[in-house]
Design an enzyme around this catalytic site. Structure first.
Site, PDB file in Angstrom:
ATOM      1  N   ASP A  22      48.780  66.574  42.821  1.00 19.25           N
ATOM      2  CA  ASP A  22      47.872  66.993  43.893  1.00 19.25           C
ATOM      3  C   ASP A  22      46.828  65.914  44.200  1.00 19.25           C
ATOM      4  O   ASP A  22      46.412  65.182  43.302  1.00 19.25           O
ATOM      5  CB  ASP A  22      47.184  68.297  43.473  1.00 19.25           C
ATOM      6  N   HIS A  39      50.595  60.552  51.105  1.00 21.10           N
ATOM      7  CA  HIS A  39      51.897  60.984  50.561  1.00 21.10           C
ATOM      8  C   HIS A  39      52.775  59.764  50.255  1.00 21.10           C
ATOM      9  O   HIS A  39      53.485  59.742  49.247  1.00 21.10           O
ATOM     10  CB  HIS A  39      52.614  61.905  51.555  1.00 21.10           C
ATOM     11  N   LEU A 133      66.769  60.880  30.957  1.00 24.96           N
ATOM     12  CA  LEU A 133      65.644  61.723  31.377  1.00 24.96           C
ATOM     13  C   LEU A 133      66.192  62.770  32.336  1.00 24.96           C
ATOM     14  O   LEU A 133      66.932  62.444  33.272  1.00 24.96           O
ATOM     15  CB  LEU A 133      64.589  60.863  32.105  1.00 24.96           C
TER      16      LEU A 133
END
Ligand code: IPE
Ligand code: IPE
Ligand code: MG
Length: 244
Positions: A22, A39, A133
């Site tokens: 955020d 962004h 991962l």
């Protein structure tokens, strides 16, 4: 698990880290830039996080990229985010694949354009055998949505529900979008807010909650290492008692 440069023993490291990324908008606003630039810079922070998680031996990483509530943002911002997802999928997938990352999207993906859905499916199929991962990207995701879709799947099987809670719980958990990932150990939220915002609800039951004022585009490897070091000092009791 390899020993990390942090010197944190493997049993003090989280197996599953979940991150609410955020603060992109505020990062841009502070610089008098459009939110979209925030962004874009956030995408770089995602690449850094994936690399760090891989190098520091975190096997499961779930990142919140777009919530079910984010559809309520202005159409221009939603469009810009969709274009960014497409671009990221086209450009970053090779590197992820080379690094052994298994990619999975969790959320109500049917709401995305056919082009985006097809790229997501291709990326999942291409990386399905990777084991370094396990990266889950939560898109159009809501914790309540996940619980409801799991209930629907459970009921659709037509089987009687087990009377025993442990058995019911096991049957329910395999229907969650995150199955078979383990529960979240460490929850990280950047951007200063101290809330879950409908991210993983069931899966966070015993997570350690770490909040930082750092805005997402500024989150780097050092910030991630700070969170991991904080986690290593938590005493997890899971409702029990630990003798001193
Ligand atoms: C998080 O940053 C990214 C998404 C929710 C897609 P925000 O866009 O929420 O940034 P702030 O919270 O407005 O600063
Ligand atoms: C949470 O951030 C969702 C993502 C980071 C994708 P928001 O910015 O949407 O959360 P609220 O609105 O502040 O709760
Ligand atoms: Mg926000």
């Amino acid at each position: 698990m390899p020993d990390s440069p942090l010197g944190i023993p493997p049993d003090m490291r989280p197996a599953h880290v979940a991150v609410v990324m955020d603060g992109n908008g505020r990062w841009a606003k502070q610089r008098h830039l459009p939110r979209t630039i925030g962004h874009q810079r956030g995408r770089r922070a995602v690449r850094r996080l994936i690399e760090a998680a891989h190098q520091l031996g975190v096997p499961y990483l779930t990142i919140f990229a777009f919530s079910s509530e984010n559809w309520s943002r202005p159409a221009a911002e939603v469009d810009a985010l969709m274009r960014l997802f497409l671009k990221a999928l086209q450009r970053d997938i090779d590197e992820m694949h080379r690094n052994g990352v298994r990619l999975r999207f969790i959320g109500d993906c049917a709401r995305f354009s056919p082009a985006l859905q097809s790229l997501m499916q291709q990326a999942e199929a291409r990386t399905a055998e990777n084991r370094q991962l396990f990266l889950q990207v939560a898109v159009s995701y809501g914790g309540q949505w996940d619980i409801l879709q799991a209930v629907r799947s459970l009921m659709a099987s037509g089987d009687a529900l087990p009377a025993d809670d442990a058995a019911l719980r096991a049957r329910f958990e395999v229907q969650l979008a995150t199955a078979p990932c383990p529960p979240v150990d460490l929850f990280i939220r950047t951007g200063g807010e101290q809330r879950i915002s409908n991210f993983l609800l069931w899966q966070l039951a015993y997570a350690e909650l770490y909040f930082t004022d750092c805005l997402w585009p500024d989150f780097d490897r050092a910030a991630f290492e700070t969170a991991l070091a904080w986690f290593a000092h938590r005493q997890r009791r899971f409702g029990g008692v630990i003798d001193d």
